[in-house]
Design a protein around this motif. Structure first.
Motif, short mmCIF file in Angstrom:
data_model
loop_
_atom_site.label_atom_id
_atom_site.label_comp_id
_atom_site.label_asym_id
_atom_site.label_seq_id
_atom_site.Cartn_x
_atom_site.Cartn_y
_atom_site.Cartn_z
N UNK A 57 -109.45 43.28 41.86
CA UNK A 57 -108.52 43.81 40.87
C UNK A 57 -107.37 44.45 41.63
N UNK A 58 -106.27 44.64 40.94
CA UNK A 58 -105.11 45.25 41.58
C UNK A 58 -104.13 45.76 40.55
N UNK A 59 -102.99 46.16 41.04
CA UNK A 59 -101.91 46.65 40.18
C UNK A 59 -100.77 45.67 40.22
N UNK A 60 -100.12 45.50 39.07
CA UNK A 60 -99.04 44.52 38.91
C UNK A 60 -97.83 45.20 38.30
N UNK A 61 -96.66 44.77 38.75
CA UNK A 61 -95.40 45.27 38.19
C UNK A 61 -94.39 44.14 38.16
N UNK A 62 -93.63 44.08 37.11
CA UNK A 62 -92.50 43.14 36.97
C UNK A 62 -91.28 44.00 36.70
N UNK A 63 -90.26 43.90 37.53
CA UNK A 63 -89.08 44.75 37.35
C UNK A 63 -87.88 43.99 36.81
N UNK A 64 -88.11 42.77 36.33
CA UNK A 64 -87.01 41.96 35.82
C UNK A 64 -86.45 41.00 36.86
N UNK A 65 -86.80 41.20 38.13
CA UNK A 65 -86.33 40.33 39.21
C UNK A 65 -87.48 39.71 40.00
N UNK A 66 -88.50 40.53 40.28
CA UNK A 66 -89.60 40.04 41.09
C UNK A 66 -90.94 40.59 40.59
N UNK A 67 -91.99 39.84 40.93
CA UNK A 67 -93.35 40.25 40.63
C UNK A 67 -93.86 41.03 41.83
N UNK A 68 -94.50 42.17 41.57
CA UNK A 68 -95.07 42.98 42.65
C UNK A 68 -96.55 43.16 42.38
N UNK A 69 -97.35 42.99 43.40
CA UNK A 69 -98.79 43.03 43.28
C UNK A 69 -99.34 43.87 44.43
N UNK A 70 -100.27 44.77 44.13
CA UNK A 70 -100.93 45.58 45.15
C UNK A 70 -102.43 45.48 44.97
N UNK A 71 -103.14 45.20 46.07
CA UNK A 71 -104.60 45.10 46.03
C UNK A 71 -105.15 45.41 47.42
N UNK A 72 -106.46 45.64 47.49
CA UNK A 72 -107.12 45.98 48.75
C UNK A 72 -108.18 44.95 49.07
N UNK A 73 -108.19 44.48 50.34
CA UNK A 73 -109.24 43.60 50.86
C UNK A 73 -110.30 44.47 51.52
N UNK A 74 -111.54 44.21 51.18
CA UNK A 74 -112.66 44.86 51.86
C UNK A 74 -113.47 43.77 52.54
N UNK A 75 -113.44 43.73 53.87
CA UNK A 75 -114.20 42.75 54.63
C UNK A 75 -115.12 43.52 55.57
N UNK A 76 -116.40 43.56 55.24
CA UNK A 76 -117.32 44.37 56.04
C UNK A 76 -116.89 45.83 55.99
N UNK A 77 -116.70 46.42 57.15
CA UNK A 77 -116.23 47.80 57.24
C UNK A 77 -114.71 47.88 57.34
N UNK A 79 -110.80 47.49 56.07
CA UNK A 79 -109.99 47.62 54.84
C UNK A 79 -108.56 47.23 55.16
N UNK A 80 -107.98 46.38 54.31
CA UNK A 80 -106.57 46.01 54.43
C UNK A 80 -105.90 46.19 53.08
N UNK A 81 -104.82 46.96 53.05
CA UNK A 81 -104.00 47.12 51.84
C UNK A 81 -102.95 46.02 51.84
N UNK A 91 -91.78 34.51 48.78
CA UNK A 91 -92.77 35.57 48.63
C UNK A 91 -92.92 36.32 49.95
N UNK A 92 -93.01 37.64 49.87
CA UNK A 92 -93.31 38.48 51.02
C UNK A 92 -94.72 39.02 50.85
N UNK A 93 -95.57 38.80 51.85
CA UNK A 93 -96.91 39.37 51.88
C UNK A 93 -96.91 40.46 52.94
N UNK A 94 -97.12 41.71 52.52
CA UNK A 94 -97.13 42.87 53.42
C UNK A 94 -98.56 43.36 53.52
N UNK A 95 -99.11 43.41 54.73
CA UNK A 95 -100.50 43.82 54.93
C UNK A 95 -100.55 44.96 55.95
#
Length: 168
Positions: A57-77, A79-81, A91-95
């Protein structure tokens, strides 16, 4: 007269159809609004033929120009935001975390990626082969195919990713 369609009580997907008369004729107009809320995310990733599927699950925002999505990956111990900023062209993926990088998927240009995974780093030239986004009243799907080239004469890494976002 207008019609509103609500996907959920949070009104994540809100469309207003207004009819504007012009010399006796009515024409439909869709007004885009600022939208925010929680979402269900499915990610399918294939790198060098190895497929990974996960849901979160994550958070979503649309500002009229772009879609923004925030979520967290949990792999073992580990964590990646993750932050995704996407429009119909790129698309820009920021990790940040166990995996740290900024990957700009833009079919019009190759971009540099400084990729760090678990304190080990590598630099790549990212070539976006294909990129698409589909939107509908229940969410959106982003698809990208790419290659990562280290410039050292090695065979480029081939990958694809599909991110499906469902509003609720």
């Amino acid at each position: 007269p207008y019609t509103t369609l609500f996907r959920s009580a949070a009104a994540v997907a809100l469309y207003i159809h207004a009819f504007v008369g012009s010399q006796g004729t009515a024409s439909p107009v869709v007004l885009d609004l600022y939208i925010a809320g929680n979402v269900h995310i499915r990610i399918r990733s294939v790198v060098e033929g190895v497929e990974n599927l996960w849901e979160t699950t994550g958070e979503y925002k649309w500002d009229g120009r772009q879609h923004m999505l925030a979520y967290t990956d949990y792999t073992g111990n580990a964590i990646t935001k993750n932050g995704v900023f996407a429009d119909h062209e790129k698309m820009l993926l920021h990790r940040v975390g166990a995996i740290t990088c900024d990957m700009l998927f833009d079919p019009l240009t190759a971009t540099m990626v400084d990729y760090k995974a678990y304190m080990v780093g590598a630099k790549f030239l990212l070539h976006t082969e294909t990129y698409s986004m589909e939107e509908n009243e229940v969410g959106l799907t982003i698809r990208v195919q790419y290659t990562l080239d280290d410039g050292g004469g090695h065979t480029p890494i081939v990958g694809e990713q599909e991110i499906t976002v469902e509003y609720y």
